[in-house]
Design a protein around this motif. Structure first.
Motif, mmCIF file in Angstrom:
data_model
loop_
_atom_site.group_PDB
_atom_site.id
_atom_site.type_symbol
_atom_site.label_atom_id
_atom_site.label_comp_id
_atom_site.label_asym_id
_atom_site.label_seq_id
_atom_site.Cartn_x
_atom_site.Cartn_y
_atom_site.Cartn_z
ATOM 1 N N VAL A 27 0.861 -1.187 0.000
ATOM 2 C CA VAL A 27 0.000 0.000 0.000
ATOM 3 C C VAL A 27 0.890 1.228 0.000
ATOM 4 O O VAL A 27 1.843 1.315 0.785
ATOM 5 C CB VAL A 27 -0.934 0.024 1.226
ATOM 6 C CG1 VAL A 27 -1.831 1.265 1.184
ATOM 7 C CG2 VAL A 27 -1.793 -1.233 1.271
ATOM 8 N N LYS A 28 0.592 2.190 -0.894
ATOM 9 C CA LYS A 28 1.383 3.413 -0.994
ATOM 10 C C LYS A 28 0.457 4.615 -1.071
ATOM 11 O O LYS A 28 -0.661 4.531 -1.595
ATOM 12 C CB LYS A 28 2.281 3.387 -2.239
ATOM 13 C CG LYS A 28 3.262 2.226 -2.285
ATOM 14 C CD LYS A 28 4.179 2.312 -3.482
ATOM 15 C CE LYS A 28 5.176 3.439 -3.350
ATOM 16 N NZ LYS A 28 6.177 3.419 -4.445
ATOM 17 N N GLY A 29 0.944 5.742 -0.557
ATOM 18 C CA GLY A 29 0.204 6.988 -0.633
ATOM 19 C C GLY A 29 1.151 8.144 -0.869
ATOM 20 O O GLY A 29 2.299 8.128 -0.410
ATOM 21 N N LYS A 30 0.673 9.150 -1.603
ATOM 22 C CA LYS A 30 1.495 10.307 -1.930
ATOM 23 C C LYS A 30 0.638 11.558 -1.877
ATOM 24 O O LYS A 30 -0.472 11.588 -2.418
ATOM 25 C CB LYS A 30 2.122 10.129 -3.324
ATOM 26 C CG LYS A 30 2.989 11.284 -3.776
ATOM 27 C CD LYS A 30 3.755 10.927 -5.040
ATOM 28 C CE LYS A 30 2.835 10.607 -6.199
ATOM 29 N NZ LYS A 30 3.590 10.433 -7.476
ATOM 30 N N LEU A 31 1.146 12.603 -1.222
ATOM 31 C CA LEU A 31 0.440 13.870 -1.077
ATOM 32 C C LEU A 31 1.246 14.984 -1.719
ATOM 33 O O LEU A 31 2.466 15.035 -1.596
ATOM 34 C CB LEU A 31 0.206 14.200 0.406
ATOM 35 C CG LEU A 31 -0.630 13.208 1.223
ATOM 36 C CD1 LEU A 31 -0.677 13.648 2.681
ATOM 37 C CD2 LEU A 31 -2.034 13.093 0.657
ATOM 38 N N GLY A 32 0.538 15.898 -2.380
ATOM 39 C CA GLY A 32 1.168 17.051 -3.000
ATOM 40 C C GLY A 32 0.198 18.206 -3.061
ATOM 41 O O GLY A 32 -1.015 18.039 -2.830
ATOM 42 N N PRO A 33 0.655 19.418 -3.361
ATOM 43 C CA PRO A 33 -0.234 20.575 -3.392
ATOM 44 C C PRO A 33 -1.235 20.545 -4.540
ATOM 45 O O PRO A 33 -2.324 21.121 -4.428
ATOM 46 C CB PRO A 33 0.729 21.751 -3.516
ATOM 47 C CG PRO A 33 1.955 21.166 -4.155
ATOM 48 C CD PRO A 33 2.045 19.764 -3.640
ATOM 49 N N LEU A 34 -0.901 19.892 -5.642
ATOM 50 C CA LEU A 34 -1.787 19.859 -6.802
ATOM 51 C C LEU A 34 -2.616 18.590 -6.873
ATOM 52 O O LEU A 34 -3.759 18.615 -7.343
ATOM 53 C CB LEU A 34 -0.976 20.021 -8.086
ATOM 54 C CG LEU A 34 -0.141 21.294 -8.202
ATOM 55 C CD1 LEU A 34 0.626 21.316 -9.519
ATOM 56 C CD2 LEU A 34 -1.021 22.526 -8.075
ATOM 57 N N SER A 35 -2.077 17.473 -6.425
ATOM 58 C CA SER A 35 -2.802 16.207 -6.485
ATOM 59 C C SER A 35 -2.276 15.269 -5.421
ATOM 60 O O SER A 35 -1.170 15.442 -4.897
ATOM 61 C CB SER A 35 -2.670 15.562 -7.872
ATOM 62 O OG SER A 35 -1.317 15.230 -8.129
#
Length: 428
Positions: free
Chosen positions: A320-328
């Motif tokens: 399981v992986k997750g990624k956060l950013g300002p645009l998406s």
């Protein structure tokens, strides 16, 4: 009397000491490590290779699919074939689909430093030859990337790149050149050194097509970085790395990556009774890019960016992986079956913060390059909370099996482990 003692000893036979399962990592070493001799060491150190795997692998683009096959003949472990097809799920024209394939010969099946690779693609470089030769006795390597057929030869890189490098445990220096007439000489040069846990390096990368020596005085062509890291480059060893990089005097990149090895209790009816736990891998990383305009850093989204990602591998089958950013933001779930060949299915959900919509991407991968299975570990090494199992002996008594021992791992003795759990070699 002797028979009675034997019977009592057999009747009161002590059970084997408890063991903890150690699953293989989904992809170790990363596929990018296969061609790292073609890339300056500066571009792979300071946690860059680990962050690339964390931020990119199994994160499919929204509305797109990826299908790849990585196959190796049974009778010849020195060669393999990798083919990839990428494109939109509902393409409006066939030209939107990207496909490539590469045939690789490797001198040593477990040493990716000396190889020759021929790749075909429907993109800019239609036919390309990539090769590397490394001589560990002297620490010297030569490499080349030569596009044999290309749609357009606009940039100097379209005519090919050759390079020379020196690598040891403490130092890496090298440079790349254009094999055909070019105004850039060298095109790229780097020097990286390591002292204990500290790594520092500098890189020159020409951005100007000019013979003038003034290009060496232009700060835009120079980058420097420093990193602090701890831990062996192996999945069964926890590690972390912190890095700072100044790019061209206009961009500052700060990054952090940590690989954590944790254990949890498990009751698996398919395993032996002495299996009391399983090892999990948790990775966390962040990268902050800030543009520097003069002495004032810019606060606009176009000039600065931050991304944070984490992954959790519960066993050898689920990731399981997750990624956060300002645009998406993205979340990915991957399932891997370790058949021969193995199959990996992944799905990615991408949330666009600007338009407020969620789209999905899919990936399918078939592979027989790596063969991995669960390993047994001494609970004295892996169990984190003291208990009765924690006091068990570190040696299996049945079937003559030997588990992984803490003393061997600390001393760097990985001879008894499969290739998938050994560290990537120490060449800087």
């Amino acid at each position: 009397m002797g028979m009675g003692n034997w019977f009592r000893n057999w009747w009161h036979k002590e059970p084997p000491p408890p063991m903890v399962l150690v699953p293989p990592l989904f992809d170790f070493p990363p596929l990018a490590a296969r061609t790292r001799m073609l890339v300056p060491a500066y571009d792979l150190l300071f946690g860059k290779l680990a962050l690339k795997y964390l931020f990119e692998d199994y994160f499919e683009n929204a509305g797109h699919f990826t299908t790849s096959m990585m196959l190796k003949p049974i009778d010849d472990p020195h060669v393999d074939l990798i083919a990839t097809i990428q494109g939109p799920i509902d393409p409006k024209n066939p030209e939107a689909i990207f496909s490539n394939a590469s045939f690789r010969w490797q001198r040593d099946p477990y040493d990716p430093h000396t190889f020759m690779e021929v790749s075909v693609s429907n993109s800019t470089n239609i036919l390309c030859l990539r090769s590397s030769a490394y001589y560990p006795k002297y620490g010297i390597g030569v490499f080349a990337v030569l596009p044999l057929l290309a749609q357009k030869r606009v940039l100097s890189e379209n005519f090919g790149v050759t390079g020379l490098r020196y690598g040891s445990e403490k130092l890496s220096i090298g440079a790349t050149f254009m094999p055909f007439p070019s105004t850039d000489f060298p095109r790229n040069a780097w020097a990286v050194g390591r002292m204990g846990r500290l790594t520092a390096g500098v890189q020159y990368k020409s951005t100007l097509e000019s013979k003038s020596p003034e290009r060496f005085d232009d700060i835009k062509n120079w980058s420097c970085a420093i990193g602090y890291g701890l831990g062996l480059n192996s999945p069964i060893n926890p590690s972390y790395n912190f890095g700072l990089e100044l790019v061209g005097g206009t961009k500052l990149i700060s990054s952090f990556y940590q690989h954590v090895v944790v254990q949890r209790r498990v009751k698996n009816p398919l395993e032996e009774s002495e299996i009391v736990g399983i090892t999990n891998y948790i990775d966390f990383g962040f990268e902050l890019t800030s543009r520097i305009n003069g002495s004032e850093p810019s606060k606009s989204l176009e000039a600065s960016n931050i991304q944070v990602a984490a992954s959790w591998q519960a066993n050898k089958n689920f990731l399981v992986k997750g990624k956060l950013g300002p645009l998406s933001s993205s979340a990915a779930l991957a399932f891997k079956s370790w058949w021969k060949p193995s199959f990996t299915f992944s799905i990615t959900a991408v949330r666009d913060h600007l338009v407020g919509k969620t789209a999905y991407g899919f990936g399918i991968q078939m592979e027989n390059l790596r063969e991995a299975s669960y390993q047994r570990a001494d609970p004295n090494y892996v169990m984190l909370t003291p208990n009765k199992e924690h006091l068990a002996e570190g040696m299996l008594r049945d079937l003559g099996k030997r588990p992984m021992l803490q003393s061997n791992l600390i001393s760097g003795n990985f001879d008894g482990l499969p290739q998938e759990l050994k560290p990537i070699d120490k060449i800087l």
